[in-house]
Write an enzyme that holds these catalytic residues in place. Structure first.
Site, PDB file in Angstrom:
ATOM      1  N   ASP A   8       0.866  -1.172   0.000  1.00  0.00           N
ATOM      2  CA  ASP A   8       0.000   0.000   0.000  1.00  0.00           C
ATOM      3  C   ASP A   8       0.902   1.221   0.000  1.00  0.00           C
ATOM      4  OD1 ASP A   8       0.869   0.346   2.626  1.00  0.00           O
ATOM      5  OD2 ASP A   8      -1.118   0.168   3.523  1.00  0.00           O
ATOM      6  N   CYS A  65       2.871  -3.344   4.035  1.00  0.00           N
ATOM      7  CA  CYS A  65       2.005  -2.213   4.394  1.00  0.00           C
ATOM      8  C   CYS A  65       2.603  -1.574   5.646  1.00  0.00           C
ATOM      9  CB  CYS A  65       0.550  -2.648   4.572  1.00  0.00           C
ATOM     10  SG  CYS A  65       0.218  -3.739   5.965  1.00  0.00           S
ATOM     11  N   GLY A  66       1.818  -0.894   6.428  1.00  0.00           N
ATOM     12  CA  GLY A  66       2.340  -0.244   7.621  1.00  0.00           C
ATOM     13  C   GLY A  66       2.834  -1.228   8.661  1.00  0.00           C
ATOM     14  N   THR A  67       2.018  -2.249   8.955  1.00  0.00           N
ATOM     15  CA  THR A  67       2.398  -3.258   9.954  1.00  0.00           C
ATOM     16  C   THR A  67       2.568  -4.648   9.356  1.00  0.00           C
ATOM     17  OG1 THR A  67       0.108  -3.833  10.476  1.00  0.00           O
ATOM     18  CG2 THR A  67       1.131  -2.046  11.785  1.00  0.00           C
ATOM     19  N   VAL A  69       0.070  -6.574   9.010  1.00  0.00           N
ATOM     20  CA  VAL A  69      -1.060  -7.341   9.545  1.00  0.00           C
ATOM     21  C   VAL A  69      -2.249  -7.330   8.586  1.00  0.00           C
ATOM     22  CG1 VAL A  69      -2.726  -7.519  11.429  1.00  0.00           C
ATOM     23  CG2 VAL A  69      -0.325  -7.016  11.933  1.00  0.00           C
ATOM     24  N   HIS A  98       7.936 -24.927   8.481  1.00  0.00           N
ATOM     25  CA  HIS A  98       6.872 -25.667   9.167  1.00  0.00           C
ATOM     26  C   HIS A  98       5.480 -25.454   8.566  1.00  0.00           C
ATOM     27  CE1 HIS A  98       9.310 -25.995  13.174  1.00  0.00           C
ATOM     28  NE2 HIS A  98       9.979 -26.433  12.121  1.00  0.00           N
ATOM     29  N   ARG A 132       5.637 -34.310   9.507  1.00  0.00           N
ATOM     30  CA  ARG A 132       4.543 -33.944  10.398  1.00  0.00           C
ATOM     31  C   ARG A 132       4.002 -32.551  10.068  1.00  0.00           C
ATOM     32  NH1 ARG A 132       9.067 -32.650  13.615  1.00  0.00           N
ATOM     33  NH2 ARG A 132       8.829 -30.732  14.815  1.00  0.00           N
ATOM     34  N   HIS A 133       4.888 -31.690   9.548  1.00  0.00           N
ATOM     35  CA  HIS A 133       4.449 -30.347   9.162  1.00  0.00           C
ATOM     36  C   HIS A 133       3.551 -30.411   7.925  1.00  0.00           C
ATOM     37  CE1 HIS A 133       7.237 -28.927  12.124  1.00  0.00           C
ATOM     38  NE2 HIS A 133       8.253 -29.501  11.501  1.00  0.00           N
TER      39      HIS A 133
END
Length: 150
Positions: A8, A65-67, A69, A98, A132-133
């Site tokens: 962004d 982006c900024g974070t 998230v 993993h 297993r992953h």
């Protein structure tokens, strides 16, 4: 590797430097925008990059982006995407080993350029361990199919 990148307006502050870094490492990079720091909405870029990666047109994607998230949440809405937001290299490495992540996200307001490069390098150099992953990634894909569909 062939990589898609997007972000962004806030991510645009770091994205050109990351593109240069990726190209210096020998990777092919396609930038899905934005191309200016004019305010824009990250979900449309997350969807573009996510769709390209999910369709197999790229080996992976990077979103900024900024974070990290919001853009990772948006990318994870694309079926087949396992995006991770990381602010340090160890989690980036393990996310690939993993969880077989196919998109890396981070925030330009959270990490500086040198740390971003370390995060990217660890993620790129890591390889999925399977075993297993692999079973757990399959379980994640089963959940995705139940809620998003085939």
């Amino acid at each position: 590797m062939k990589l898609a990148i997007g972000g962004d307006h806030v991510g645009q502050l770091l994205k050109p430097e990351i593109i240069n870094y990726l190209e210096d490492l020998g990777h092919e990079v396609k930038d899905y925008g934005p191309y200016t720091t004019e305010r824009t909405d990250y979900p449309k870029y997350a969807e573009k990059v996510g769709t390209e990666v999910a369709n197999g047109n790229f080996d992976g994607g990077i979103l900024i982006c900024g974070t990290g998230v919001g853009i990772s949440i948006a990318a994870n809405k694309v079926k087949g995407i396992r995006a991770v937001v990381c602010s340090e290299p160890y989690s980036a490495k393990l996310s690939k080993e993993h969880n077989n992540t196919n998109i890396l996200a981070f925030g330009s307001r959270v990490v500086g350029l040198d740390l971003a490069k370390m995060i990217v390098k660890e993620w790129l150099d890591a390889e999925f361990e399977g075993g297993r992953h692999g079973n757990r990634v399959n379980m994640i894909e089963d959940i995705e199919c139940r809620y998003i569909g085939d």
